[in-house]
Design a protein around this motif. Structure first.
Motif, PDB file in Angstrom:
ATOM      1  N   PRO A 120      56.815  48.403  39.492  1.00 57.04           N
ATOM      2  CA  PRO A 120      56.195  47.451  38.553  1.00 57.04           C
ATOM      3  C   PRO A 120      56.776  46.046  38.646  1.00 57.04           C
ATOM      4  O   PRO A 120      56.152  45.088  38.169  1.00 57.04           O
ATOM      5  N   ASP A 121      57.947  45.901  39.250  1.00 56.21           N
ATOM      6  CA  ASP A 121      58.582  44.593  39.388  1.00 56.21           C
ATOM      7  C   ASP A 121      58.311  43.946  40.748  1.00 56.21           C
ATOM      8  O   ASP A 121      58.873  42.885  41.057  1.00 56.21           O
ATOM      9  N   ALA A 122      57.467  44.564  41.561  1.00 53.97           N
ATOM     10  CA  ALA A 122      57.204  44.053  42.909  1.00 53.97           C
ATOM     11  C   ALA A 122      56.530  42.685  42.846  1.00 53.97           C
ATOM     12  O   ALA A 122      55.589  42.475  42.063  1.00 53.97           O
ATOM     13  N   VAL A 123      57.003  41.758  43.658  1.00 52.82           N
ATOM     14  CA  VAL A 123      56.395  40.423  43.729  1.00 52.82           C
ATOM     15  C   VAL A 123      55.574  40.263  45.007  1.00 52.82           C
ATOM     16  O   VAL A 123      54.914  39.245  45.194  1.00 52.82           O
ATOM     17  N   VAL A 124      55.643  41.253  45.897  1.00 53.52           N
ATOM     18  CA  VAL A 124      54.796  41.296  47.087  1.00 53.52           C
ATOM     19  C   VAL A 124      54.236  42.705  47.215  1.00 53.52           C
ATOM     20  O   VAL A 124      54.816  43.671  46.706  1.00 53.52           O
ATOM     21  N   ALA A 125      53.105  42.817  47.924  1.00 55.00           N
ATOM     22  CA  ALA A 125      52.436  44.108  48.047  1.00 55.00           C
ATOM     23  C   ALA A 125      53.206  45.088  48.931  1.00 55.00           C
ATOM     24  O   ALA A 125      53.171  46.298  48.717  1.00 55.00           O
ATOM     25  N   THR A 186      54.848  36.961  67.048  1.00 53.00           N
ATOM     26  CA  THR A 186      56.109  36.348  66.624  1.00 53.00           C
ATOM     27  C   THR A 186      56.005  35.713  65.239  1.00 53.00           C
ATOM     28  O   THR A 186      56.960  35.092  64.765  1.00 53.00           O
ATOM     29  N   GLY A 187      54.844  35.848  64.580  1.00 57.45           N
ATOM     30  CA  GLY A 187      54.671  35.295  63.248  1.00 57.45           C
ATOM     31  C   GLY A 187      54.041  33.917  63.253  1.00 57.45           C
ATOM     32  O   GLY A 187      53.616  33.408  64.294  1.00 57.45           O
ATOM     33  N   ASN A 188      53.982  33.302  62.067  1.00 55.06           N
ATOM     34  CA  ASN A 188      53.287  32.015  61.934  1.00 55.06           C
ATOM     35  C   ASN A 188      54.215  30.800  61.999  1.00 55.06           C
ATOM     36  O   ASN A 188      53.741  29.666  61.988  1.00 55.06           O
ATOM     37  N   GLY A 189      55.536  31.013  62.090  1.00 57.16           N
ATOM     38  CA  GLY A 189      56.479  29.898  62.097  1.00 57.16           C
ATOM     39  C   GLY A 189      56.224  28.873  63.189  1.00 57.16           C
ATOM     40  O   GLY A 189      56.117  27.670  62.892  1.00 57.16           O
ATOM     41  N   PRO A 190      56.118  29.282  64.463  1.00 62.56           N
ATOM     42  CA  PRO A 190      55.869  28.303  65.515  1.00 62.56           C
ATOM     43  C   PRO A 190      54.568  27.535  65.326  1.00 62.56           C
ATOM     44  O   PRO A 190      54.503  26.342  65.633  1.00 62.56           O
ATOM     45  N   MET A 191      53.526  28.198  64.800  1.00 60.49           N
ATOM     46  CA  MET A 191      52.253  27.508  64.579  1.00 60.49           C
ATOM     47  C   MET A 191      52.390  26.436  63.514  1.00 60.49           C
ATOM     48  O   MET A 191      51.837  25.340  63.653  1.00 60.49           O
ATOM     49  N   LEU A 254      56.831  36.128  53.482  1.00 56.10           N
ATOM     50  CA  LEU A 254      56.890  35.538  54.818  1.00 56.10           C
ATOM     51  C   LEU A 254      58.321  35.387  55.334  1.00 56.10           C
ATOM     52  O   LEU A 254      58.559  35.462  56.542  1.00 56.10           O
ATOM     53  N   LYS A 255      59.294  35.179  54.438  1.00 54.66           N
ATOM     54  CA  LYS A 255      60.684  35.086  54.892  1.00 54.66           C
ATOM     55  C   LYS A 255      61.210  36.459  55.297  1.00 54.66           C
ATOM     56  O   LYS A 255      61.824  36.616  56.360  1.00 54.66           O
ATOM     57  N   ALA A 256      60.961  37.458  54.461  1.00 61.43           N
ATOM     58  CA  ALA A 256      61.423  38.812  54.782  1.00 61.43           C
ATOM     59  C   ALA A 256      60.691  39.378  55.995  1.00 61.43           C
ATOM     60  O   ALA A 256      61.217  40.253  56.696  1.00 61.43           O
ATOM     61  N   MET A 257      59.489  38.870  56.254  1.00 60.52           N
ATOM     62  CA  MET A 257      58.678  39.366  57.366  1.00 60.52           C
ATOM     63  C   MET A 257      59.367  39.172  58.709  1.00 60.52           C
ATOM     64  O   MET A 257      59.107  39.925  59.668  1.00 60.52           O
TER      65      MET A 257
END
Length: 320
Positions: A120-125, A186-191, A254-257
């Motif tokens: 119930p305390d989750a801030v992300v899915a 590799t994620g969205n950081g480089p983009m 996105l940081k934990a990803m």
């Protein structure tokens, strides 16, 4: 399409390449007849059901059965952030069901009509692995291995399913993988860095729109984030309303990803296809190329097409 494939594929072919070659040939010979029949017949209704994950979360599942008997594989669609299963039912369901595919679209946990995460305390899915496990569980419940289709961050989740691994259920069998404007492995950081260098002010505006979810109420920002300039205003407002009601909790942190990246390569025999738009301000062409290299995949870049390929003005170009 403006970008030829890495394997010499015709640039006019897109998602329908997953049909067996004999079926594609028959379809070409019968194109005009098929179009007439499609116009004359009513589409199968969109059905709503649910799939229960391994930890008891009920996921919304929208589906449309093939309009006629077919040996073609089913298709399972995975949405990205601020979307839900509805985004695939708008156009792609009728398009592919009329061509012999059973279609299924999932709403990830905490999105659309799906249950919230158990905590119930989750801030992300959930994490990439959590969502991939949910998708893999549904795919494994089908009697025939499906073509898995993922958009944006849903594409990253689909990559994780295709790559296998303990978290994503190594037993999942797929008939193919189609990545639509997908976040690269590799994620969205480089983009984000590339966009900032090319157009700093515009990039900051888009970043703000996503951080504040301002596109839920601002039609111009919604257009700039997801749609082409020529999408009719009433259609834009309709989609903006659906987007506003899609996300009950953030899809991913996105940081934990970063702990989940990069996504391992898929099996060598996995058929992968990548498509995106040249006017996409979320996933750029370099990102599409990175994803295509990851999957040793065919790549098509569509002219005058923005991020939401499946809902945009020229959506049919992404499906054809």
């Amino acid at each position: 399409p403006i970008c030829a494939s890495r394997k010499g594929m015709s640039a006019s072919a897109t998602l329908s390449r997953f049909a067996p070659s004999s079926a594609r040939a028959s379809a070409r010979r019968a194109r005009h007849t098929r179009r007439a029949a499609t116009r004359a017949s009513a589409a199968s209704p969109v059905e709503s059901a649910s799939h229960v994950t391994d930890d008891g979360v009920r996921l919304e599942v929208l589906s449309m059965k093939a309009s006629s008997g077919s040996a073609k594989p089913p298709m399972v669609f995975v949405h990205g952030s601020y979307h839900a299963a509805w985004c695939w039912a708008e156009h792609f369901f009728e398009y592919f069901s009329s061509r012999g595919h059973d279609c299924y679209a999932l709403s990830m946990r905490g999105q659309g009509a799906s249950d919230m995460p158990p905590d119930p305390d989750a801030v992300v899915a959930g994490t990439v692995e959590t969502h991939a496990s949910d998708v893999a569980s549904f795919c494994a419940s089908l009697s025939t291995p499906p073509v898995l289709v993922g958009h944006s961050f849903g594409g990253l989740i689909a990559q994780r399913v295709a790559a296998g691994g303990e978290e994503a259920n190594t037993k999942t069998r797929l008939a193919g993988l189609a990545l639509v404007a997908s976040v690269p492995p590799t994620g969205n950081g480089p983009m984000v860095g590339r966009f900032l260098r090319r157009a700093p002010l515009a990039s900051l505006k888009i970043t703000y729109a996503f951080i504040a979810a301002a596109f839920k109420t601002n039609a111009q920002l919604c257009r700039e984030c997801f749609f082409s300039l020529d999408l009719p205003e009433p259609t834009l407002v309709k989609h903006m309303g659906s987007i506003a009601n899609s996300c009950n909790v953030r899809l991913l942190d996105l940081k934990a990803m970063n702990a989940s990246l990069p996504i391992p390569k898929p099996p060598e025999d996995m058929r992968v296809f990548v498509v995106g738009g040249e006017d996409d301000f979320v996933v750029d062409v370099e990102g599409l190329r990175e994803t295509a290299v990851w999957g040793n995949a065919d790549l098509v870049v569509l002219e005058r097409t923005a991020h939401d390929v499946m809902l945009d003005t020229r959506w049919e170009g992404g499906a054809r």
